[in-house]
Design an enzyme around this catalytic site. Sequence first.
Site, PDB file in Angstrom:
ATOM      1  N   LYS A  22       0.838  -1.209   0.000  1.00  0.00           N
ATOM      2  CA  LYS A  22       0.000   0.000   0.000  1.00  0.00           C
ATOM      3  C   LYS A  22       0.867   1.251   0.000  1.00  0.00           C
ATOM      4  O   LYS A  22       0.674   2.160  -0.819  1.00  0.00           O
ATOM      5  CB  LYS A  22      -0.898  -0.003   1.251  1.00  0.00           C
ATOM      6  CG  LYS A  22      -1.559   1.339   1.536  1.00  0.00           C
ATOM      7  CD  LYS A  22      -2.395   1.309   2.798  1.00  0.00           C
ATOM      8  CE  LYS A  22      -1.656   1.523   4.089  1.00  0.00           C
ATOM      9  NZ  LYS A  22      -1.368   2.926   4.439  1.00  0.00           N
ATOM     10  N   ASN A  23       1.841   1.306   0.921  1.00  0.00           N
ATOM     11  CA  ASN A  23       2.593   2.559   1.069  1.00  0.00           C
ATOM     12  C   ASN A  23       3.578   2.790  -0.066  1.00  0.00           C
ATOM     13  O   ASN A  23       4.003   3.929  -0.281  1.00  0.00           O
ATOM     14  CB  ASN A  23       3.283   2.600   2.435  1.00  0.00           C
ATOM     15  CG  ASN A  23       2.266   2.773   3.558  1.00  0.00           C
ATOM     16  OD1 ASN A  23       1.119   3.162   3.304  1.00  0.00           O
ATOM     17  ND2 ASN A  23       2.657   2.477   4.781  1.00  0.00           N
ATOM     18  N   ARG A  92      -3.987  10.915   4.677  1.00  0.00           N
ATOM     19  CA  ARG A  92      -2.910  11.897   4.805  1.00  0.00           C
ATOM     20  C   ARG A  92      -1.932  11.855   3.639  1.00  0.00           C
ATOM     21  O   ARG A  92      -1.325  12.868   3.307  1.00  0.00           O
ATOM     22  CB  ARG A  92      -2.155  11.644   6.106  1.00  0.00           C
ATOM     23  CG  ARG A  92      -3.020  11.779   7.331  1.00  0.00           C
ATOM     24  CD  ARG A  92      -2.208  11.502   8.564  1.00  0.00           C
ATOM     25  NE  ARG A  92      -1.097  12.427   8.666  1.00  0.00           N
ATOM     26  CZ  ARG A  92      -1.176  13.659   9.143  1.00  0.00           C
ATOM     27  NH1 ARG A  92      -2.328  14.113   9.585  1.00  0.00           N
ATOM     28  NH2 ARG A  92      -0.118  14.436   9.200  1.00  0.00           N
ATOM     29  N   CYS A 116      -5.166  13.037  13.403  1.00  0.00           N
ATOM     30  CA  CYS A 116      -4.972  11.627  13.079  1.00  0.00           C
ATOM     31  C   CYS A 116      -5.362  10.821  14.302  1.00  0.00           C
ATOM     32  O   CYS A 116      -5.240  11.298  15.424  1.00  0.00           O
ATOM     33  CB  CYS A 116      -3.508  11.401  12.737  1.00  0.00           C
ATOM     34  SG  CYS A 116      -3.051   9.689  12.686  1.00  0.00           S
ATOM     35  N   ARG A 121       0.663  14.150  13.647  1.00  0.00           N
ATOM     36  CA  ARG A 121       1.471  13.732  12.492  1.00  0.00           C
ATOM     37  C   ARG A 121       1.759  14.981  11.671  1.00  0.00           C
ATOM     38  O   ARG A 121       1.086  15.272  10.676  1.00  0.00           O
ATOM     39  CB  ARG A 121       0.734  12.673  11.671  1.00  0.00           C
ATOM     40  CG  ARG A 121       0.635  11.355  12.422  1.00  0.00           C
ATOM     41  CD  ARG A 121      -0.102  10.307  11.652  1.00  0.00           C
ATOM     42  NE  ARG A 121       0.641   9.789  10.522  1.00  0.00           N
ATOM     43  CZ  ARG A 121       0.090   8.978   9.611  1.00  0.00           C
ATOM     44  NH1 ARG A 121      -1.175   8.634   9.699  1.00  0.00           N
ATOM     45  NH2 ARG A 121       0.826   8.521   8.608  1.00  0.00           N
ATOM     46  N   PRO A 122       2.780  15.739  12.103  1.00  0.00           N
ATOM     47  CA  PRO A 122       3.063  17.014  11.456  1.00  0.00           C
ATOM     48  C   PRO A 122       3.534  16.846  10.013  1.00  0.00           C
ATOM     49  O   PRO A 122       3.969  15.761   9.626  1.00  0.00           O
ATOM     50  CB  PRO A 122       4.193  17.601  12.310  1.00  0.00           C
ATOM     51  CG  PRO A 122       4.793  16.453  13.039  1.00  0.00           C
ATOM     52  CD  PRO A 122       3.720  15.413  13.179  1.00  0.00           C
ATOM     53  N   ASP A 124       5.549  19.517   8.769  1.00  0.00           N
ATOM     54  CA  ASP A 124       6.485  20.639   8.671  1.00  0.00           C
ATOM     55  C   ASP A 124       7.662  20.345   7.732  1.00  0.00           C
ATOM     56  O   ASP A 124       8.113  21.221   6.987  1.00  0.00           O
ATOM     57  CB  ASP A 124       7.002  21.016  10.073  1.00  0.00           C
ATOM     58  CG  ASP A 124       7.623  19.829  10.808  1.00  0.00           C
ATOM     59  OD1 ASP A 124       7.010  18.748  10.815  1.00  0.00           O
ATOM     60  OD2 ASP A 124       8.734  19.976  11.348  1.00  0.00           O
ATOM     61  N   LEU A 125       8.147  19.098   7.726  1.00  0.00           N
ATOM     62  CA  LEU A 125       9.319  18.783   6.895  1.00  0.00           C
ATOM     63  C   LEU A 125       8.980  18.840   5.402  1.00  0.00           C
ATOM     64  O   LEU A 125       9.819  19.201   4.580  1.00  0.00           O
ATOM     65  CB  LEU A 125       9.873  17.398   7.248  1.00  0.00           C
ATOM     66  CG  LEU A 125      10.473  17.279   8.638  1.00  0.00           C
ATOM     67  CD1 LEU A 125      10.790  15.829   8.962  1.00  0.00           C
ATOM     68  CD2 LEU A 125      11.740  18.124   8.745  1.00  0.00           C
ATOM     69  N   ASP A 304       4.120   0.107  12.079  1.00  0.00           N
ATOM     70  CA  ASP A 304       2.879  -0.411  11.492  1.00  0.00           C
ATOM     71  C   ASP A 304       2.622  -1.875  11.837  1.00  0.00           C
ATOM     72  O   ASP A 304       1.594  -2.431  11.438  1.00  0.00           O
ATOM     73  CB  ASP A 304       2.901  -0.244   9.962  1.00  0.00           C
ATOM     74  CG  ASP A 304       2.868   1.218   9.556  1.00  0.00           C
ATOM     75  OD1 ASP A 304       2.460   2.058  10.388  1.00  0.00           O
ATOM     76  OD2 ASP A 304       3.261   1.522   8.412  1.00  0.00           O
ATOM     77  N   ARG A 396      -8.707  -0.146   4.416  1.00  0.00           N
ATOM     78  CA  ARG A 396      -7.765   0.830   3.838  1.00  0.00           C
ATOM     79  C   ARG A 396      -6.483   0.149   3.358  1.00  0.00           C
ATOM     80  O   ARG A 396      -5.884   0.583   2.385  1.00  0.00           O
ATOM     81  CB  ARG A 396      -7.380   1.886   4.886  1.00  0.00           C
ATOM     82  CG  ARG A 396      -8.511   2.811   5.248  1.00  0.00           C
ATOM     83  CD  ARG A 396      -8.019   3.908   6.143  1.00  0.00           C
ATOM     84  NE  ARG A 396      -6.976   4.687   5.463  1.00  0.00           N
ATOM     85  CZ  ARG A 396      -6.458   5.793   5.924  1.00  0.00           C
ATOM     86  NH1 ARG A 396      -6.866   6.273   7.073  1.00  0.00           N
ATOM     87  NH2 ARG A 396      -5.530   6.438   5.250  1.00  0.00           N
TER      88      ARG A 396
END
Length: 420
Positions: A22-23, A92, A116, A121-122, A124-125, A304, A396
């Site tokens: 999936k990822n 996300r 979340c 779960r920022p 910013d990066l 995970d 999902r």
Amino acid sequence: MDKFVIHGGRRLQGSVTISGAKNASLALMPTSLLAPGKYELSNTPRNRDVTTFSHLLESLGVQAELNGNTLVLDSSNITSHEAPYEQVKQMRASIYVLGPLVARFGEAKVSLPGGCNFGPRPIDLHLKGLEKLGANITLEGGYIHAHCKRLQGAHFHFDVSSVGASVNIMMAATLAAGHTTLTNVALEPEVTALALMLIKMGARIEGLGTTTLEIDGVDELKPVNDSTIPDRIEAATYLIAAAATRGSVTAHNVDAHHLTAVLQALEDSGCELDVTENSIHVNMDANPKPVDITTAPYPGYPTDAQAQWSAYMLNATGTARIKDTIYPTRFGYVPELHRLGATIDTDDSSCFVKGGARLTGATVMSSDLRASASLVIAAMMAEGESEILRVYHIDRGYASIETRLTELGASIRREQTAEY
Ligand code: EPU
């Protein structure tokens, strides 16, 4: 809403073929925004996140069709540069369109992902990386607005090892003018899979498999076909489920190199493993020894697969500590496991699973994808009937899990429910 009804106490036995990751799929799909044309992605998993991401791409003008496990994307006619809230709130990873859109079209508008179910779960990066490459970023009305004439190569260091930020910034840098150096890049196989696809498309990237990537930007890329790597988390889930039911299962279409930490933990718990080029057999005929795990970026034990490990340790001959350093509050499943009779304490970033408690069937609620997998495993270990509500979470990331578990001997069926 669907629920699962599970009768526990059955041993899993047989073979299961693991889907594409999936990822990895979610990282490969947005490459279609980097160059116009037709892409075929084989070994694509048929799960809800892939469908959601396909809909997002469609809303940008990409034609998407999943034939069997081959996803065909045609990005000849991009009509929008905006990822709306309705799409982003569902997933996300929608943020992955930001880098490619701004790199190719000089503008993008993407809804901020928001909260979340398992803690902050920022992003910013993702934003700092694009700014470093010269994008002008503003936040307004809940949206990220990114603009530039053309991105410019630069040196960007990821303060934290981040899969998503590495994916986004790598894609953007392929079309930036000049040279980009990215340091502390995530080492997860899904990131390397993306880099390999980008190289096929004409990107100039060196340093694959290391934390430093050197990227020479090109003026344009070309569409290609690619195949999705096996899902290491799905594989881990089936292997742990097999061990938890004292079963004997072979997982096919796996890459054992991606599963070193999980296989080590299974072995330490007392499982017999037989690993070949593309299959892993697990056999377990006793209660496991307690094995502590601490999640870490790849090649460490994956966050995970920590919830599934907690379920397995419910049978252990002692107490196991499960510590999550990536998402320290990812323990929403613990109160649900208590409902099945589990004895688990928690502290700031860990849970302590006391093995040996008698587990009995109950109604439990899924709170996120991997939490649901943990509940399914625990329900298969419990005596009697359990109901798992809100299984849309599990859909999902796991294609037809109830069919595949049934084939392995579990008693699990999907039913519709009016309950929320
Ligand atoms: N982080 C930041 N700033 C950022 C981005 C991340 O501080 O801008 C932090 C996070 O808070 C976290 C750490 O960095 O502590 C790692 O997060 P990462 O960015 O790697 O996570 P992600 O890219 O949002 C992906 C997977 C997740 C998986 C994590 C960690 C996808 C689509 N999602 O998320 O998968 O848990 O990496 O391995 O690839 C799942 O499949 O169930 C799932 C949640």
